[in-house]
Design an enzyme around this catalytic site. Structure first.
Site, short mmCIF file in Angstrom:
data_model
loop_
_atom_site.label_atom_id
_atom_site.label_comp_id
_atom_site.label_asym_id
_atom_site.label_seq_id
_atom_site.Cartn_x
_atom_site.Cartn_y
_atom_site.Cartn_z
N LYS A 189 57.90 40.44 41.03
CA LYS A 189 57.49 41.70 41.67
C LYS A 189 56.26 41.39 42.52
CE LYS A 189 55.20 45.06 41.88
NZ LYS A 189 54.48 45.47 43.12
N GLY A 242 45.99 39.61 39.05
CA GLY A 242 45.60 40.90 39.63
C GLY A 242 44.38 41.45 38.93
N SER A 243 44.29 42.76 38.90
CA SER A 243 43.07 43.39 38.38
C SER A 243 43.06 43.47 36.86
CB SER A 243 42.95 44.81 38.95
OG SER A 243 44.02 45.59 38.48
N THR A 246 45.03 46.53 35.47
CA THR A 246 46.48 46.33 35.35
C THR A 246 46.78 45.36 34.21
OG1 THR A 246 46.75 46.75 37.70
CG2 THR A 246 48.58 45.66 36.59
N GLY A 247 45.95 44.32 34.08
CA GLY A 247 46.16 43.36 32.99
C GLY A 247 46.20 44.05 31.63
N GLU A 265 45.68 36.35 34.93
CA GLU A 265 44.56 35.83 35.73
C GLU A 265 43.95 37.04 36.41
OE1 GLU A 265 42.41 35.31 38.35
OE2 GLU A 265 43.66 33.97 39.57
N CYS A 300 40.21 35.35 44.31
CA CYS A 300 39.84 35.52 42.89
C CYS A 300 38.59 34.72 42.56
CB CYS A 300 40.93 35.07 41.93
SG CYS A 300 42.57 35.24 42.52
N GLU A 399 33.71 43.10 40.00
CA GLU A 399 34.31 42.50 41.19
C GLU A 399 34.46 43.56 42.28
OE1 GLU A 399 38.42 41.17 40.65
OE2 GLU A 399 37.91 39.33 41.71
P1 ADP Z 1 44.62 45.07 43.02
O1 ADP Z 1 43.77 46.19 42.46
O2 ADP Z 1 43.87 43.87 43.38
O3 ADP Z 1 45.63 45.53 44.02
P2 ADP Z 1 46.54 45.23 40.99
O4 ADP Z 1 46.37 44.75 39.61
O5 ADP Z 1 46.61 46.70 41.22
O6 ADP Z 1 45.41 44.55 41.79
O7 ADP Z 1 47.83 44.59 41.66
C1 ADP Z 1 48.32 43.32 41.39
C2 ADP Z 1 49.82 43.42 41.15
O8 ADP Z 1 50.03 44.25 40.01
C3 ADP Z 1 50.61 44.06 42.28
O9 ADP Z 1 51.86 43.41 42.41
C4 ADP Z 1 50.79 45.48 41.80
O10 ADP Z 1 51.94 46.09 42.35
C5 ADP Z 1 50.96 45.26 40.32
N1 ADP Z 1 50.66 46.44 39.49
C6 ADP Z 1 49.76 47.43 39.74
N2 ADP Z 1 49.78 48.34 38.74
C7 ADP Z 1 50.72 47.96 37.85
C8 ADP Z 1 51.22 48.48 36.61
N3 ADP Z 1 50.77 49.62 36.09
N4 ADP Z 1 52.18 47.78 35.96
C9 ADP Z 1 52.64 46.62 36.46
N5 ADP Z 1 52.24 46.09 37.64
C10 ADP Z 1 51.28 46.74 38.33
#
Ligand code: ADP
Length: 496
Positions: A189, A242-243, A246-247, A265, A300, A399
């Site tokens: 994804k 990612g963030s 979300t992690g 990460e 990152c 960050e």
């Molecule tokens: P950023 O804030 O840097 O955009 P995110 O963590 O939001 O970082 O995004 C990184 C990835 O995680 C993207 O592919 C985004 O679509 C995906 N993402 C964001 N929210 C969710 C979620 N609730 N569940 C799974 N994947 C997500």
């Protein structure tokens, strides 16, 4: 040397509407819903892509499971699998500029950086893990004479990979290549603001001979397609960059579904520490601005917290300011550009808000902080230096993921270590000193996945990358990355 005529032709090339890639074929979203793909270069709509939902994710996960179950990939001879991955890397290299420009139009990274960090890096990563395929084997354990202990390395099954928008091809390949090399099937994804180049990368895998269903791509929103992938009970391992927010959701989704292993990460607030005895302050200043301003700070490992020893503090800030003022911000497809577009309007606003907040809190903004080139319709921001940032301030702790450098003064090594290790993250760090013993002490004392010494950034597939503390777990790159995608299984055999 980048060919400007070719870049301009590619900039103008129409981009076809994109669907998911499932089971080796283009797969229209079941809901019929699509998302506009906007370019941060001027805010215009480049094309549309599928807005995936749980039904689409289920189709992709089922295709991946079928491909894994019938052994169409892992059952091939190692030499054949290795040759397919090598061919995949060759095809990427043959399309290097096309892929790079497509990616830059989608995510805004300056091409001077993207040309090396994106498609070229992905090809090198895929070749590296392809090469590893016929060099991996299990173990025979040193058991008693009457028992034989064989340790098999088995692929885990179906891997879900959720990746960000700052370096989609590089980070995407860090996940895909070892997962596939280890014999797994993958559902990827990509980020909603950086999907196009990864879709092409996956098509090239199929052209290279990767069997259908081994690599599937579902595009769409994080909270929909990403969340469905995280929640699937048929995904065995989930890998993510990612963030932190979300992690945490991914860990929750694992706990509420099948307890899949989750590797994260999650970025950082990496300290770059300049001692007064740095071998060359000019080099240190040059590296410090590049460490946080290239790709608009959307890196990152960005050295976003600069810690400077008091005796050189003001002088060093002056060096930074004069360098930052000269950095060329603008059209990411111009090879002279040093800072391209911020990835999205929402990220630009978040960056500007962080600076405004710091100003309200009384921080000393040394330079930058403003939006640039607004009339272009694109998302550009000046490199920004903020001095005297206190330990308790959010700019020190959180960050920003934008071109914003927070500078703090320290006195002596002990305070440098204390400040470096303050805050929730532990991804990267840098130390500038001519004292070899101090350099080694700092490497030991700093809690981070990497300590750069008298350099910052630059990397190689041969070394692992991973975070400590709240920067994540598990490793990308190097042979260690394969461990995420393999189970160890023991055969315990009586031989008496
Ligand atoms: P950023 O804030 O840097 O955009 P995110 O963590 O939001 O970082 O995004 C990184 C990835 O995680 C993207 O592919 C985004 O679509 C995906 N993402 C964001 N929210 C969710 C979620 N609730 N569940 C799974 N994947 C997500």
């Amino acid at each position: 040397m980048l060919d400007m005529a070719q870049i301009e032709a590619l900039r103008a090339a129409p981009v076809a509407d994109r669907d998911h890639l499932v089971d080796g074929r283009s797969f229209s979203p079941t809901s019929g819903q699509r998302l506009d793909v906007e370019t941060p270069i001027d805010g215009s709509v480049l094309t549309t892509m599928a807005r995936g939902d749980a039904t689409d994710v289920e189709a992709a996960v089922s295709a991946a499971r079928r491909a894994f179950a019938d052994r169409r990939w892992r059952g091939l001879p190692a030499a054949r699998r290795k040759a397919i991955m090598a061919r995949w890397a060759d095809l990427i290299e043959a399309e290097l500029l096309e892929l790079t420009v497509l990616g830059v139009r989608d995510n805004g990274t300056e091409i001077a950086m993207a040309i090396k960090a994106e498609a070229a890096s992905a090809a090198a990563t895929i070749r590296y893990y392809g090469e590893a395929i016929d060099k991996m084997s299990g173990e025979i354990a040193p058991t008693p004479d009457n028992r034989l202990g064989l340790v098999h390395r088995e692929p885990v099954g179906v891997v879900g990979a959720i990746v960000p928008w700052n370096f989609p091809l590089m980070i995407g390949a860090w996940k895909l290549a070892p997962a596939i090399a280890a014999g797994n099937s993958v559902v990827l994804k990509p980020a909603e603001t950086a999907s196009l180049a990864l879709l092409r990368l996956a098509e090239l895998a199929h052209e290279a001979g990767l069997p259908d269903g081994v690599l599937n791509v579902v595009t769409g929103l994080g909270g929909e397609a990403g969340a469905a992938l995280a929640a699937s009970s048929d995904v065995d391992v989930l890998v993510f960059t990612g963030s932190g927010a979300t992690g945490r959701k991914l860990l929750q989704a694992s706990a509420e579904s099948n307890l899949k292993r989750v590797y994260l990460e999650l970025g950082g607030k990496s300290p770059n520490i300049v001692f007064a005895d740095a071998p060359d302050l000019e080099t240190a200043a040059e590296a410090a601005v590049n460490a946080v301003f290239r790709n608009s700070g959307q890196v990152c490992v960005a050295g976003s917290r600069l810690l400077v020893e008091r005796s050189i503090h003001e002088e060093f800030i002056e060096r930074l300011r004069s360098r930052a003022d000269r950095m060329r911000v603008g059209d990411p497809l111009n090879p002279e550009t040093q800072i391209g577009a911020v990835n999205s309007q929402s990220q630009l606003h978040a960056n500007l808000k962080a600076v405004a907040q710091a100003q309200e809190d009384g921080a000393r903004v040394i330079g930058g902080g403003q939006r640039l080139l607004e009339s272009s319709g694109g998302y550009y921001m000046q490199p920004t230096i903020i001095a005297d940032v206190a330990l308790a301030h959010r700019l020190f702790q959180r960050e920003v993921f934008g071109p914003v450098l927070a500078v703090t003064t320290f006195d002596g090594e002990a305070e440098a270590v204390a400040l470096a290790n303050a805050g929730p993250y532990g991804l990267a760090s840098g130390v500038w000193t001519a004292d070899l013993a101090r350099a080694h002490r700092m490497v030991m004392a700093i809690k981070a996945g990497v300590v750069h010494v008298n350099t910052y950034g630059g990397t190689d597939i041969t070394v692992p990358m991973g975070g400590q503390k709240q920067s994540g777990n598990g490793y990308d790159r190097s042979l260690h990355a394969l461990d995420k995608f393999q189970n160890l299984k023991t055969a315990w055999i009586a031989i008496d």
